[in-house]
Design a protein around this motif. Structure first.
Motif, PDB file in Angstrom:
ATOM      1  N   ALA A  90       0.768  -1.222  -0.035  1.00  0.00           N
ATOM      2  CA  ALA A  90       0.172  -0.013   0.055  1.00  0.00           C
ATOM      3  C   ALA A  90       0.892   1.125   0.009  1.00  0.00           C
ATOM      4  CB  ALA A  90      -0.742   0.008   1.118  1.00  0.00           C
ATOM      5  N   ASN A  91       0.602   2.185  -0.894  1.00  0.00           N
ATOM      6  CA  ASN A  91       1.368   3.565  -0.991  1.00  0.00           C
ATOM      7  C   ASN A  91       0.300   4.496  -0.597  1.00  0.00           C
ATOM      8  OD1 ASN A  91       2.469   5.715  -3.469  1.00  0.00           O
ATOM      9  ND2 ASN A  91       3.612   5.199  -1.462  1.00  0.00           N
ATOM     10  N   LEU A  92       0.498   5.190   0.474  1.00  0.00           N
ATOM     11  CA  LEU A  92      -0.391   6.259   0.852  1.00  0.00           C
ATOM     12  C   LEU A  92       0.182   7.617   0.601  1.00  0.00           C
ATOM     13  CD1 LEU A  92      -1.109   4.894   4.507  1.00  0.00           C
ATOM     14  CD2 LEU A  92      -2.314   4.198   2.265  1.00  0.00           C
ATOM     15  N   ARG A  93      -0.419   8.254  -0.001  1.00  0.00           N
ATOM     16  CA  ARG A  93      -0.097   9.555  -0.687  1.00  0.00           C
ATOM     17  C   ARG A  93      -1.094  10.801  -0.022  1.00  0.00           C
ATOM     18  NH1 ARG A  93       3.369   9.558  -6.124  1.00  0.00           N
ATOM     19  NH2 ARG A  93       4.840   7.806  -5.483  1.00  0.00           N
ATOM     20  N   PRO A  94      -0.868  11.690   0.823  1.00  0.00           N
ATOM     21  CA  PRO A  94      -1.437  12.599   1.136  1.00  0.00           C
ATOM     22  C   PRO A  94      -1.444  13.902   0.394  1.00  0.00           C
ATOM     23  CG  PRO A  94       0.186  12.505   2.767  1.00  0.00           C
ATOM     24  CD  PRO A  94       0.203  11.321   2.047  1.00  0.00           C
ATOM     25  N   VAL A  95      -2.672  14.511  -0.160  1.00  0.00           N
ATOM     26  CA  VAL A  95      -2.544  15.746  -0.669  1.00  0.00           C
ATOM     27  C   VAL A  95      -3.007  16.830   0.179  1.00  0.00           C
ATOM     28  CG1 VAL A  95      -3.505  16.793  -2.800  1.00  0.00           C
ATOM     29  CG2 VAL A  95      -2.859  14.436  -3.112  1.00  0.00           C
ATOM     30  N   LYS A  96      -2.273  17.561   0.667  1.00  0.00           N
ATOM     31  CA  LYS A  96      -2.643  18.622   1.748  1.00  0.00           C
ATOM     32  C   LYS A  96      -2.116  19.905   1.421  1.00  0.00           C
ATOM     33  CE  LYS A  96      -2.738  18.472   6.770  1.00  0.00           C
ATOM     34  NZ  LYS A  96      -2.374  17.960   7.887  1.00  0.00           N
ATOM     35  N   SER A  97      -3.061  20.907   1.636  1.00  0.00           N
ATOM     36  CA  SER A  97      -2.678  22.244   1.417  1.00  0.00           C
ATOM     37  C   SER A  97      -1.789  22.678   2.682  1.00  0.00           C
ATOM     38  CB  SER A  97      -3.854  23.077   1.085  1.00  0.00           C
ATOM     39  OG  SER A  97      -4.679  22.470  -0.061  1.00  0.00           O
ATOM     40  N   TYR A  98      -0.780  23.493   2.334  1.00  0.00           N
ATOM     41  CA  TYR A  98       0.068  24.095   3.538  1.00  0.00           C
ATOM     42  C   TYR A  98      -0.022  25.491   3.702  1.00  0.00           C
ATOM     43  CZ  TYR A  98       1.525  19.435   4.779  1.00  0.00           C
ATOM     44  OH  TYR A  98       1.585  17.837   5.299  1.00  0.00           O
ATOM     45  N   PRO A  99      -0.153  26.145   4.616  1.00  0.00           N
ATOM     46  CA  PRO A  99      -0.003  27.638   4.803  1.00  0.00           C
ATOM     47  C   PRO A  99       1.186  28.410   4.315  1.00  0.00           C
ATOM     48  CG  PRO A  99       0.185  26.941   7.028  1.00  0.00           C
ATOM     49  CD  PRO A  99      -0.172  25.683   6.104  1.00  0.00           C
ATOM     50  N   GLY A 100       1.177  29.458   3.667  1.00  0.00           N
ATOM     51  CA  GLY A 100       2.290  29.898   3.134  1.00  0.00           C
ATOM     52  C   GLY A 100       3.086  29.472   1.778  1.00  0.00           C
ATOM     53  N   VAL A 101       2.451  28.412   1.573  1.00  0.00           N
ATOM     54  CA  VAL A 101       2.862  27.792   0.104  1.00  0.00           C
ATOM     55  C   VAL A 101       1.834  28.160  -1.009  1.00  0.00           C
ATOM     56  CG1 VAL A 101       3.166  25.491  -0.966  1.00  0.00           C
ATOM     57  CG2 VAL A 101       3.532  25.801   1.361  1.00  0.00           C
ATOM     58  N   ASN A 102       2.654  28.576  -2.075  1.00  0.00           N
ATOM     59  CA  ASN A 102       1.777  28.999  -3.190  1.00  0.00           C
ATOM     60  C   ASN A 102       0.897  27.745  -3.953  1.00  0.00           C
ATOM     61  OD1 ASN A 102       0.594  30.707  -5.390  1.00  0.00           O
ATOM     62  ND2 ASN A 102       2.365  30.331  -6.410  1.00  0.00           N
ATOM     63  N   SER A 103      -0.340  27.697  -3.810  1.00  0.00           N
ATOM     64  CA  SER A 103      -1.209  26.505  -4.178  1.00  0.00           C
ATOM     65  C   SER A 103      -2.324  27.198  -4.903  1.00  0.00           C
ATOM     66  CB  SER A 103      -1.469  25.597  -2.986  1.00  0.00           C
ATOM     67  OG  SER A 103      -0.463  25.220  -2.403  1.00  0.00           O
ATOM     68  N   ILE A 104      -2.693  26.025  -5.778  1.00  0.00           N
ATOM     69  CA  ILE A 104      -3.948  26.349  -6.634  1.00  0.00           C
ATOM     70  C   ILE A 104      -5.334  26.367  -5.928  1.00  0.00           C
ATOM     71  CG2 ILE A 104      -5.401  25.289  -8.261  1.00  0.00           C
ATOM     72  CD1 ILE A 104      -2.962  24.023  -9.672  1.00  0.00           C
ATOM     73  N   TYR A 105      -5.194  25.533  -4.579  1.00  0.00           N
ATOM     74  CA  TYR A 105      -6.140  25.318  -3.630  1.00  0.00           C
ATOM     75  C   TYR A 105      -5.394  25.325  -2.352  1.00  0.00           C
ATOM     76  CZ  TYR A 105      -9.139  23.618  -7.379  1.00  0.00           C
ATOM     77  OH  TYR A 105      -9.971  23.673  -8.637  1.00  0.00           O
ATOM     78  N   SER A 106      -6.032  26.165  -1.393  1.00  0.00           N
ATOM     79  CA  SER A 106      -5.197  26.469   0.033  1.00  0.00           C
ATOM     80  C   SER A 106      -5.817  25.500   1.130  1.00  0.00           C
ATOM     81  CB  SER A 106      -5.442  28.032   0.286  1.00  0.00           C
ATOM     82  OG  SER A 106      -6.728  28.210   0.500  1.00  0.00           O
TER      83      SER A 106
END
Length: 337
Positions: A90-106
């Motif tokens: 099993a490969n677990l890959r979280p997709v999580k926004s972090y504050p201060g990081v320029n992201s498409i979704y925050s």
């Protein structure tokens, strides 16, 4: 005391690993680290991308940290070989926004659960007169096992929806097996009281890729086959600041391996420009695996504070700091706790 096998690899692998190890030293946990070799440099010095000694060390440790390795053309993949040898299905890959990081979704926070042992990564290929063929291996056992992991992770993380991703309308036999196994496991789990509140749905992989851009908030836990999971995880990384921000867990029945999802980036190796965040977050996932939940939380919160302050960030995050300067900032916050 935990015995941890450390595989820095090559390219930026040793740099991000060095940063993560420096941060780990600030925690109130006793570790015994044992370094092992794998990757491009290892191949040129030993004739193999991953020695048997490395595999045995990883198998016999409490957990393994893996940096990054450069692919050697025509040779076996060090990380795929290690995952298979350790039974990390099993490969677990979280997709999580972090504050201060320029992201498409925050404000994203979902998990991709990727089957890690078969699919098109089975390694069964052969040349033909017209080109080559690859065998896509999908078994009922692996499909049931990864579906169970998805439901267990959903419960653990407080999620309420599990989505199966496949292409059973075209890959009728192989993804047919995966789809059927998923729904059998879904019925079994949603009949249990603790899972009865969960929603279950499915998407074709092309639709899932579209919705991940248009409406990613619909996702909580996605479960899918090996190649689809690999591609969707990198797409997810693009939504939250890039590969430098995404960690991963590889887990099986008896062991775990933790690695950033970025590559070895040989073009910036040695420059001190590599972002250590994904490697640091991977060590936090390792701590969760070891059930050191308080220390895992402290580590993640320290990194979040550095990201929020935006004073010590690497170039890809819009700063001017080096890999170790960013790691120093994280460690200083940890030592204040």
């Amino acid at each position: 005391m935990y015995t941890i096998t450390v595989i820095p690899g090559d390219g930026i692998g040793p740099e991000v690993m060095g940063a993560a190890m420096y941060v780990l030293e600030a925690l109130n946990i006793e570790f015994k680290f044992q370094e092992a070799r794998a990757g491009n440099d290892c191949y040129h010095e030993t004739g193999t991308t991953i020695p048997d000694e490395t595999i045995e060390m990883a198998k016999n440790s409490d957990a393994t940290l893996f940096g990054a390795v450069t692919t050697v053309p025509g040779q076996k993949s060090a990380i795929i070989t290690l995952r298979k040898a350790m039974g990390l299905y099993a490969n677990l890959r979280p997709v999580k926004s972090y504050p201060g990081v320029n992201s498409i979704y925050s404000d994203l926070d979902f998990l991709i659960v990727r089957e890690n042992s078969e699919g098109l990564y089975s390694g069964v290929e052969q040349e033909t007169e017209e080109g080559a063929t690859a065998l896509r291996v999908i078994t009922r056992k692996a499909s049931e096992r990864i579906s169970e992991i998805a439901f267990k992770q959903a419960l653990k993380l407080g999620k309420t929806r599990v989505t199966a991703v496949h292409k059973a309308n075209v890959l009728k036999k192989t993804d047919g097996v995966f789809r059927q196994a998923f729904w059998e496991i879904a019925r079994k789990y949603t009949e249990m009281d603790e899972y009865s509140h969960m929603e279950v749905d499915e998407l074709y992989v092309d639709a899932a890729a579209m919705f991940m851009v248009q409406d990613p908030h619909r996702f909580q836990v996605l479960v899918t086959t090996n190649l689809f999971g690999d591609i969707l995880s990198d797409e997810g990384a693009g939504l939250v600041g890039g590969l430098g921000m995404v960690p991963s867990s590889n887990i099986g029945d008896n062991n775990g391996l933790f690695e950033p999802v970025h590559g070895s980036a040989p073009d910036i190796a040695g420059s001190g420009a590599a972002n250590p965040a994904a490697m640091i977050l991977s060590t936090s996932l390792m701590l969760q695996f070891l059930e050191e939940h308080q220390e895992a939380f402290k580590l993640e919160q320290a990194l979040l504070k550095v990201l929020k302050q935006r004073k010590y960030l690497t170039v890809d995050l819009g700063g001017t700091s080096t890999t170790m300067e960013m790691a120093h900032a994280v460690r200083e916050i940890l030592e204040e706790c």
